[in-house]
Design a protein around this motif. Structure first.
Motif, PDB file in Angstrom:
ATOM      1  N   GLU A  28       0.825  -1.209   0.000  1.00  0.00           N
ATOM      2  CA  GLU A  28       0.000   0.000   0.000  1.00  0.00           C
ATOM      3  C   GLU A  28       0.855   1.254   0.000  1.00  0.00           C
ATOM      4  O   GLU A  28       1.990   1.251   0.467  1.00  0.00           O
ATOM      5  N   TYR A  29       0.267   2.304  -0.556  1.00  0.00           N
ATOM      6  CA  TYR A  29       0.788   3.655  -0.393  1.00  0.00           C
ATOM      7  C   TYR A  29       0.025   4.223   0.800  1.00  0.00           C
ATOM      8  O   TYR A  29      -1.216   4.251   0.782  1.00  0.00           O
ATOM      9  N   PRO A  30       0.703   4.675   1.842  1.00  0.00           N
ATOM     10  CA  PRO A  30      -0.014   5.175   3.017  1.00  0.00           C
ATOM     11  C   PRO A  30      -0.969   6.333   2.724  1.00  0.00           C
ATOM     12  O   PRO A  30      -1.973   6.480   3.406  1.00  0.00           O
ATOM     13  N   ASP A  31      -0.697   7.128   1.681  1.00  0.00           N
ATOM     14  CA  ASP A  31      -1.550   8.278   1.373  1.00  0.00           C
ATOM     15  C   ASP A  31      -2.677   7.946   0.387  1.00  0.00           C
ATOM     16  O   ASP A  31      -3.346   8.842  -0.113  1.00  0.00           O
ATOM     17  N   SER A  32      -2.917   6.672   0.128  1.00  0.00           N
ATOM     18  CA  SER A  32      -3.975   6.245  -0.798  1.00  0.00           C
ATOM     19  C   SER A  32      -5.102   5.570  -0.033  1.00  0.00           C
ATOM     20  O   SER A  32      -4.889   5.011   1.046  1.00  0.00           O
ATOM     21  N   ASP A  33      -6.299   5.587  -0.593  1.00  0.00           N
ATOM     22  CA  ASP A  33      -7.416   4.872   0.031  1.00  0.00           C
ATOM     23  C   ASP A  33      -7.538   3.444  -0.509  1.00  0.00           C
ATOM     24  O   ASP A  33      -8.449   2.720  -0.151  1.00  0.00           O
ATOM     25  N   LYS A  34      -6.601   3.040  -1.360  1.00  0.00           N
ATOM     26  CA  LYS A  34      -6.596   1.681  -1.931  1.00  0.00           C
ATOM     27  C   LYS A  34      -5.389   0.912  -1.406  1.00  0.00           C
ATOM     28  O   LYS A  34      -4.413   1.491  -0.935  1.00  0.00           O
ATOM     29  N   CYS A  35      -5.477  -0.412  -1.519  1.00  0.00           N
ATOM     30  CA  CYS A  35      -4.360  -1.276  -1.144  1.00  0.00           C
ATOM     31  C   CYS A  35      -4.411  -2.529  -2.020  1.00  0.00           C
ATOM     32  O   CYS A  35      -5.371  -2.757  -2.739  1.00  0.00           O
TER      33      CYS A  35
END
Length: 147
Positions: free
Chosen positions: A82-89
């Motif tokens: 995941e990118y910590p600043d994204s709402d997706k994983c």
């Protein structure tokens, strides 16, 4: 079709449930994923972070300045990205209890793709339960073959 699915690490310490809306998955071939898994690619399912409920918080490896990866520190199973600043994983397809729903729909990180590993359909196939030395080891150790 939305479906609740479960998964986790090899030893069972980290478990999750996820609301899955699609059977689409993808293969990532980037060098970071190759190094993180020890494989030539990894299969991921992309979904909203809000669709994942961890029964126990996974361990996290900050694999770069922009990303982190959930895993189990006890058995070493990679569980996602995941990118910590994204709402997706992403969750690893292989960590689902029943990964058979998913189908690959694209490749990512194609600059690091190892073409020889993409189409292996003509290679000989061997079943684990027909490998005598392996079967003997399992029977001696625990009296049965693994699931």
């Amino acid at each position: 079709m939305m479906a609740a699915m479960t998964g986790g690490c090899q030893c069972g310490r980290i478990r999750y449930s996820a609301e899955i809306a699609s059977d689409e998955a993808y293969l990532c071939h980037c060098r970071m994923c190759q190094r993180a898994t020890g494989g030539v690619s990894i299969a991921f399912v992309n979904l909203p972070k809000a669709a994942v409920a961890w029964e126990r918080e996974p361990d996290w490896y900050h694999s770069s300045p922009i990303a982190r990866r959930p895993f189990c520190a006890r058995c070493g199973s990679p569980l996602g990205f995941e990118y910590p600043d994204s709402d997706k994983c992403d969750l690893t397809v292989g960590s689902f209890d029943d990964p058979s729903r998913f189908r690959p729909t694209s490749h990512f990180g194609a600059e690091s793709m190892h073409e020889a590993w993409i189409d292996t359909r003509d290679l000989p196939r061997y079943r684990s339960d027909q490998h005598d030395a392996l079967t003997e080891r399992w029977m001696k150790a625990v009296g049965k073959l693994p699931d």
